[in-house]
Motif scaffolding. Structure first.
Motif, PDB file in Angstrom:
ATOM      1  N   LEU A  34     -52.751  38.047  51.466  1.00 46.22           N
ATOM      2  CA  LEU A  34     -52.329  36.668  51.656  1.00 46.22           C
ATOM      3  C   LEU A  34     -50.945  36.761  52.406  1.00 46.22           C
ATOM      4  O   LEU A  34     -50.763  35.827  53.293  1.00 46.22           O
ATOM      5  CB  LEU A  34     -51.764  36.478  50.178  1.00 46.22           C
ATOM      6  CG  LEU A  34     -52.986  36.053  49.348  1.00 46.22           C
ATOM      7  CD1 LEU A  34     -52.637  36.064  47.802  1.00 46.22           C
ATOM      8  CD2 LEU A  34     -53.959  34.808  49.692  1.00 46.22           C
ATOM      9  N   ALA A  35     -50.163  37.824  52.574  1.00 43.44           N
ATOM     10  CA  ALA A  35     -49.088  38.168  53.384  1.00 43.44           C
ATOM     11  C   ALA A  35     -49.614  37.798  54.910  1.00 43.44           C
ATOM     12  O   ALA A  35     -48.806  37.258  55.516  1.00 43.44           O
ATOM     13  CB  ALA A  35     -48.214  39.234  53.426  1.00 43.44           C
ATOM     14  N   MET A  36     -50.660  38.632  55.297  1.00 46.22           N
ATOM     15  CA  MET A  36     -51.253  38.298  56.682  1.00 46.22           C
ATOM     16  C   MET A  36     -51.390  36.894  56.922  1.00 46.22           C
ATOM     17  O   MET A  36     -51.020  36.439  57.944  1.00 46.22           O
ATOM     18  CB  MET A  36     -52.300  39.343  56.730  1.00 46.22           C
ATOM     19  CG  MET A  36     -51.789  40.618  57.177  1.00 46.22           C
ATOM     20  SD  MET A  36     -53.234  41.693  57.802  1.00 46.22           S
ATOM     21  CE  MET A  36     -52.883  41.713  59.510  1.00 46.22           C
ATOM     22  N   ALA A  37     -52.297  36.354  56.051  1.00 47.59           N
ATOM     23  CA  ALA A  37     -52.809  34.932  56.247  1.00 47.59           C
ATOM     24  C   ALA A  37     -51.486  34.026  56.298  1.00 47.59           C
ATOM     25  O   ALA A  37     -51.306  33.215  57.220  1.00 47.59           O
ATOM     26  CB  ALA A  37     -53.511  34.743  54.980  1.00 47.59           C
ATOM     27  N   LEU A  38     -50.581  34.235  55.396  1.00 48.19           N
ATOM     28  CA  LEU A  38     -49.163  33.414  55.585  1.00 48.19           C
ATOM     29  C   LEU A  38     -48.650  33.425  56.755  1.00 48.19           C
ATOM     30  O   LEU A  38     -48.161  32.489  57.467  1.00 48.19           O
ATOM     31  CB  LEU A  38     -48.524  33.921  54.368  1.00 48.19           C
ATOM     32  CG  LEU A  38     -46.830  33.143  54.358  1.00 48.19           C
ATOM     33  CD1 LEU A  38     -47.088  31.874  53.994  1.00 48.19           C
ATOM     34  CD2 LEU A  38     -45.966  33.718  53.152  1.00 48.19           C
ATOM     35  N   SER A  39     -48.713  34.708  57.421  1.00 50.63           N
ATOM     36  CA  SER A  39     -47.989  34.992  58.723  1.00 50.63           C
ATOM     37  C   SER A  39     -48.510  34.246  59.729  1.00 50.63           C
ATOM     38  O   SER A  39     -48.151  33.579  60.933  1.00 50.63           O
ATOM     39  CB  SER A  39     -47.535  36.481  59.002  1.00 50.63           C
ATOM     40  OG  SER A  39     -48.781  37.122  59.156  1.00 50.63           O
ATOM     41  N   VAL A  40     -49.947  34.194  59.486  1.00 54.93           N
ATOM     42  CA  VAL A  40     -50.807  33.655  60.634  1.00 54.93           C
ATOM     43  C   VAL A  40     -50.487  32.067  60.684  1.00 54.93           C
ATOM     44  O   VAL A  40     -50.443  31.624  61.723  1.00 54.93           O
ATOM     45  CB  VAL A  40     -52.354  33.769  60.617  1.00 54.93           C
ATOM     46  CG1 VAL A  40     -53.145  33.121  61.236  1.00 54.93           C
ATOM     47  CG2 VAL A  40     -52.403  35.507  60.781  1.00 54.93           C
ATOM     48  N   VAL A  42     -47.932  30.359  59.624  1.00 54.61           N
ATOM     49  CA  VAL A  42     -46.446  30.204  60.034  1.00 54.61           C
ATOM     50  C   VAL A  42     -46.496  30.198  61.762  1.00 54.61           C
ATOM     51  O   VAL A  42     -45.970  29.519  62.227  1.00 54.61           O
ATOM     52  CB  VAL A  42     -45.522  31.229  59.531  1.00 54.61           C
ATOM     53  CG1 VAL A  42     -44.219  31.170  60.311  1.00 54.61           C
ATOM     54  CG2 VAL A  42     -45.366  30.876  58.071  1.00 54.61           C
ATOM     55  N   ALA A  43     -47.206  31.057  62.284  1.00 55.80           N
ATOM     56  CA  ALA A  43     -47.589  31.231  63.802  1.00 55.80           C
ATOM     57  C   ALA A  43     -47.930  29.895  64.160  1.00 55.80           C
ATOM     58  O   ALA A  43     -47.679  29.321  65.263  1.00 55.80           O
ATOM     59  CB  ALA A  43     -48.208  32.323  64.098  1.00 55.80           C
ATOM     60  N   GLU A  44     -48.994  29.414  63.441  1.00 57.83           N
ATOM     61  CA  GLU A  44     -49.879  28.241  64.099  1.00 57.83           C
ATOM     62  C   GLU A  44     -48.796  27.124  63.819  1.00 57.83           C
ATOM     63  O   GLU A  44     -48.981  26.162  64.681  1.00 57.83           O
ATOM     64  CB  GLU A  44     -51.051  27.932  63.104  1.00 57.83           C
ATOM     65  CG  GLU A  44     -52.047  28.828  63.192  1.00 57.83           C
ATOM     66  CD  GLU A  44     -53.470  28.762  62.596  1.00 57.83           C
ATOM     67  OE1 GLU A  44     -53.526  27.697  61.676  1.00 57.83           O
ATOM     68  OE2 GLU A  44     -54.330  29.612  62.859  1.00 57.83           O
ATOM     69  N   LEU A  45     -47.818  27.006  62.896  1.00 54.55           N
ATOM     70  CA  LEU A  45     -46.681  26.131  62.789  1.00 54.55           C
ATOM     71  C   LEU A  45     -45.933  26.287  63.938  1.00 54.55           C
ATOM     72  O   LEU A  45     -45.323  25.305  64.808  1.00 54.55           O
ATOM     73  CB  LEU A  45     -45.971  26.260  61.428  1.00 54.55           C
ATOM     74  CG  LEU A  45     -44.915  25.347  61.219  1.00 54.55           C
ATOM     75  CD1 LEU A  45     -45.387  24.048  60.982  1.00 54.55           C
ATOM     76  CD2 LEU A  45     -44.500  25.874  59.691  1.00 54.55           C
ATOM     77  N   ALA A  46     -45.402  27.474  64.086  1.00 52.99           N
ATOM     78  CA  ALA A  46     -44.388  27.720  65.278  1.00 52.99           C
ATOM     79  C   ALA A  46     -45.070  27.233  66.812  1.00 52.99           C
ATOM     80  O   ALA A  46     -44.296  26.770  67.711  1.00 52.99           O
ATOM     81  CB  ALA A  46     -44.279  29.309  65.445  1.00 52.99           C
ATOM     82  N   VAL A  75     -49.052  26.582  54.872  1.00 55.23           N
ATOM     83  CA  VAL A  75     -48.006  27.641  54.380  1.00 55.23           C
ATOM     84  C   VAL A  75     -47.686  27.660  53.101  1.00 55.23           C
ATOM     85  O   VAL A  75     -47.474  28.476  52.448  1.00 55.23           O
ATOM     86  CB  VAL A  75     -46.529  27.472  55.466  1.00 55.23           C
ATOM     87  CG1 VAL A  75     -45.634  28.339  54.970  1.00 55.23           C
ATOM     88  CG2 VAL A  75     -47.156  27.746  56.888  1.00 55.23           C
TER      89      VAL A  75
ATOM     90  N   ALA B  35     -38.289  26.700  62.455  1.00 58.31           N
ATOM     91  CA  ALA B  35     -39.883  27.499  62.664  1.00 58.31           C
ATOM     92  C   ALA B  35     -39.667  28.960  62.856  1.00 58.31           C
ATOM     93  O   ALA B  35     -40.571  29.638  62.296  1.00 58.31           O
ATOM     94  CB  ALA B  35     -40.574  26.532  63.389  1.00 58.31           C
ATOM     95  N   VAL B  42     -41.308  35.285  56.952  1.00 58.16           N
ATOM     96  CA  VAL B  42     -42.418  35.833  56.740  1.00 58.16           C
ATOM     97  C   VAL B  42     -42.803  37.327  57.237  1.00 58.16           C
ATOM     98  O   VAL B  42     -43.315  38.134  56.381  1.00 58.16           O
ATOM     99  CB  VAL B  42     -43.480  34.816  57.405  1.00 58.16           C
ATOM    100  CG1 VAL B  42     -44.921  35.447  57.066  1.00 58.16           C
ATOM    101  CG2 VAL B  42     -43.496  33.508  56.500  1.00 58.16           C
TER     102      VAL B  42
ATOM    103  N   MET C  36     -41.122  33.089  71.339  1.00 62.16           N
ATOM    104  CA  MET C  36     -42.061  32.326  70.064  1.00 62.16           C
ATOM    105  C   MET C  36     -43.520  32.654  70.848  1.00 62.16           C
ATOM    106  O   MET C  36     -44.504  32.885  69.962  1.00 62.16           O
ATOM    107  CB  MET C  36     -41.674  30.871  70.500  1.00 62.16           C
ATOM    108  CG  MET C  36     -40.501  30.740  69.713  1.00 62.16           C
ATOM    109  SD  MET C  36     -40.358  28.705  69.481  1.00 62.16           S
ATOM    110  CE  MET C  36     -40.933  28.521  67.915  1.00 62.16           C
ATOM    111  N   ALA C  43     -49.887  36.719  66.186  1.00 65.78           N
ATOM    112  CA  ALA C  43     -50.473  36.189  64.958  1.00 65.78           C
ATOM    113  C   ALA C  43     -52.133  36.124  65.122  1.00 65.78           C
ATOM    114  O   ALA C  43     -52.759  36.250  64.382  1.00 65.78           O
ATOM    115  CB  ALA C  43     -49.902  35.005  64.570  1.00 65.78           C
ATOM    116  N   GLN C  50     -57.083  39.947  59.081  1.00 70.50           N
ATOM    117  CA  GLN C  50     -56.349  39.632  57.853  1.00 70.50           C
ATOM    118  C   GLN C  50     -57.390  39.690  56.547  1.00 70.50           C
ATOM    119  O   GLN C  50     -56.829  40.078  55.314  1.00 70.50           O
ATOM    120  CB  GLN C  50     -55.895  38.192  57.865  1.00 70.50           C
ATOM    121  CG  GLN C  50     -56.762  36.947  58.109  1.00 70.50           C
ATOM    122  CD  GLN C  50     -56.122  35.354  58.267  1.00 70.50           C
ATOM    123  OE1 GLN C  50     -54.973  35.416  58.012  1.00 70.50           O
ATOM    124  NE2 GLN C  50     -56.800  34.775  58.854  1.00 70.50           N
TER     125      GLN C  50
END
Lengths: 120, 120, 120, 120
Positions: A34-40, A42-46, A75, B35, B42, C36, C43, C50
């Protein structure tokens, strides 16, 4: 019989629990995964911000805003699930952290000291 | 006259707004910078899991759990601030996303199909 | 007149410089934006891992391996560009870091002490 | 008696292999764990840029530049190790990717079209 609506974080915790259980997906949802999925997510957001000159709100068009909205939701959903799997009360943890930050960055000391913002 | 407590997400939005305003930090809080800050937090969260064999809950000792709790709080606080700066209602966005996910991954089709979990 | 082939890192630096210049893309390539972009590519790389149980090599099928290969390339290309824009000699920096790590983690002290690996 | 110096990427692969073997650390270095470690290092790199107004080179002071240099090294070292564990020839993969990108973004079509840069 309560008439108060559930707090959003509690509601999302219950909904994501049911969602994963129905699909038998809890097996994949280790805290690490879940931590990895969260970081993925967040990157899609960034990604929506990466080539913007300054990233100020006025640089965001409608298409970007819609994408950002969806990624913010993703996220939050993974964050709630990770907190659930690690027995963390997100609300209590966030309020406690805010109190710690208030001590760490006293208004009188940091106000207007923009230049060194990231050195505190 | 309402006696209902504010929803956590609304409460955190108001608290983080006040926190940044008192310190004159809104100038740093462009959506792009928030972001980036979110992705840094994260990663600090992910760091606790990176060398664990599987990352299952029983591999987490007390020290790690405490660190994870603090990082989860940081992630939520930046998430709330980023949503605020991009005018996203996190609650509505998350509920909408869950509904979309329910359509995208119908129980009858994905249940027990672990092997292909990440190919949906 | 040298007949020695250029080192890969030098070659990639020159090729990415030319690539960006031909497209007039240097204007987007501030160090911050490249950082970035690098984190977004990393990611995308992490995404392939993941949901794997342990992430050992035998869990990677051909499709994943091909995706991983492409993402590793993207990461290297952005890394080279970011180093170029910040005037960092990647080779010298990496060799120096290895020497520092060798001091920081003396073989006699850390060997076989798996349990505490992430506490050093 | 050698006549050509080893390419940096090959040299770093050999050095990191020896470093991990001497410490018996290969057991932690699954591709998944290395991918997580890589994303953590990239975030530590990004952290140096997160509050900068635009992130242009002139906003980077000496302290930041030194930090950036070390993080760039860490990123390269994990990247090389991950490529090694997944049997990827980084050099070949990067050159191939550059060729693909040249096809995907033809100069005549994308040059000077800054506004849409991230939509290609």
């Amino acid at each position: 019989m309560s008439t108060a609506p559930a707090d959003t974080l509690t509601q999302l915790r219950d909904l994501t629990r049911a969602f994963a259980a129905e699909r038998d997906w809890q097996q994949f949802h280790t805290p690490k995964n879940l931590a990895m999925a969260l970081s993925v997510e967040v990157a899609e957001l960034a990604e929506h911000f990466q080539w913007l000159p300054t990233g100020a709100p006025e640089e965001l068009d409608e298409r970007k805003r819609e994408g950002i909205r969806h990624e913010l939701a993703d996220v939050l959903l993974y964050l709630v699930q990770l907190a659930d799997r690690t027995d963390v009360d997100l609300r209590a943890a966030a309020l406690e952290k805010l109190a710690l930050n208030a001590e760490k960055y006293p208004v009188a000391q940091v106000r207007g000291d923009a230049r060194k913002y990231d050195e505190y």
